[in-house]
Design an enzyme around this catalytic site. Sequence first.
Site, PDB file in Angstrom:
ATOM      1  N   GLN A 128      -5.178   0.304   1.116  1.00 23.66           N
ATOM      2  CA  GLN A 128      -6.233   1.304   0.941  1.00 23.66           C
ATOM      3  C   GLN A 128      -6.917   1.612   2.266  1.00 23.66           C
ATOM      4  O   GLN A 128      -7.223   2.756   2.586  1.00 23.66           O
ATOM      5  CB  GLN A 128      -7.264   0.782  -0.074  1.00 23.66           C
ATOM      6  CG  GLN A 128      -8.360   1.776  -0.380  1.00 23.66           C
ATOM      7  CD  GLN A 128      -7.823   3.018  -1.065  1.00 23.66           C
ATOM      8  OE1 GLN A 128      -7.104   2.911  -2.048  1.00 23.66           O
ATOM      9  NE2 GLN A 128      -8.169   4.197  -0.561  1.00 23.66           N
ATOM     10  N   CYS A 187     -12.060   4.792  -2.997  1.00 21.45           N
ATOM     11  CA  CYS A 187     -10.618   4.516  -3.129  1.00 21.45           C
ATOM     12  C   CYS A 187     -10.033   5.106  -4.410  1.00 21.45           C
ATOM     13  O   CYS A 187      -8.827   5.298  -4.497  1.00 21.45           O
ATOM     14  CB  CYS A 187     -10.369   3.010  -3.068  1.00 21.45           C
ATOM     15  SG  CYS A 187     -11.118   2.090  -4.433  1.00 21.45           S
TER      16      CYS A 187
END
Length: 300
Positions: free
Chosen positions: A132, A257
Amino acid sequence: MAVRHFLRLSDLSPAEARQVIARAMALRARPDPAFRPFVGKTLAMIFTKNSTRTRVSFEAGMARFGGHALFLHAGTTQLGRDEPIADTAKVLSRMCDAIMIRNDSQADQQELATHSRVPVVNGLSDSHHPCQLLADMQCWFEHRGDPAGKVAAWIGDGNNVCHSWIEAARLFGFTLRIAAPRGYEPDAAIVAAAGGHAVLVDHAGAAADGADLVVTDTWTSMGQEAETAKRLAAFSGYQVDRALMARAKKDAVFMHCLPAHRGEEVSADVIDGPQSVVWDEAENRLWAQMALLEFLFGVH
Ligand code: CP
Ligand code: NVA
């Protein structure tokens, strides 16, 4: 040469991290459908938890580069019938060229890597979410240039994604101000290892004041569903809304995210508003992981 794994962001040196991001930006800027460096390569992907972005980005990335990705729901493999993770690593790594794993336990991922002949990539654990952060750093570079010397504000849970942001702060040379409710702070050892690049502050406004970037994540991560009501109460006052964004710099960007919960950790007008870069951030999972796999395979 020793096999390289990517179990946490700090498995890369600052120079390597910048190299992977630069390559990801080049792949995104100049996609070349004829470039197929992964022909004949297979990525095994083990999941014990849900995923949209991680699964699709790895699978699509392998396909674009001429390789193959194998989705393995852990529960339908022999892992689900207690075959040891070490034995699984030995077998998969004789058939595949890399292994990605999303599960709860960082220790189990380490065990997988210890017994694997091929690179092991953390697709999220309870402790870290390093892929991420490759996408997030790429996104920050693309929208605002080099993060070095800048300030990011983490608002909310001191969770897996927060831990990877802390490691990113040291690696890329920015300051991460963290506002988390008492009892939900990030791991103290991970904060300490950032050597001053991660700073805990005592309310959301103090983190956001003058920041270049504001980032948050869900208040209830996968596996914590039984705590949802308690967490909703504990995190009140930690929503990223327009008033909080107004304390950051005028040109500050908002990241998440995903998946997001509008009305909880972020208001709809922020995540769907002009400062939000979440869709580019999500897309970058594809390019950043293609660059990461090139790096781990040693083909770039
Ligand atoms: N951000 C992220 O990892 O998304 P998924 O859970 O959909 O993979
Ligand atoms: N912190 C979240 C991230 C999801 C991508 C979780 O672990 O569920």
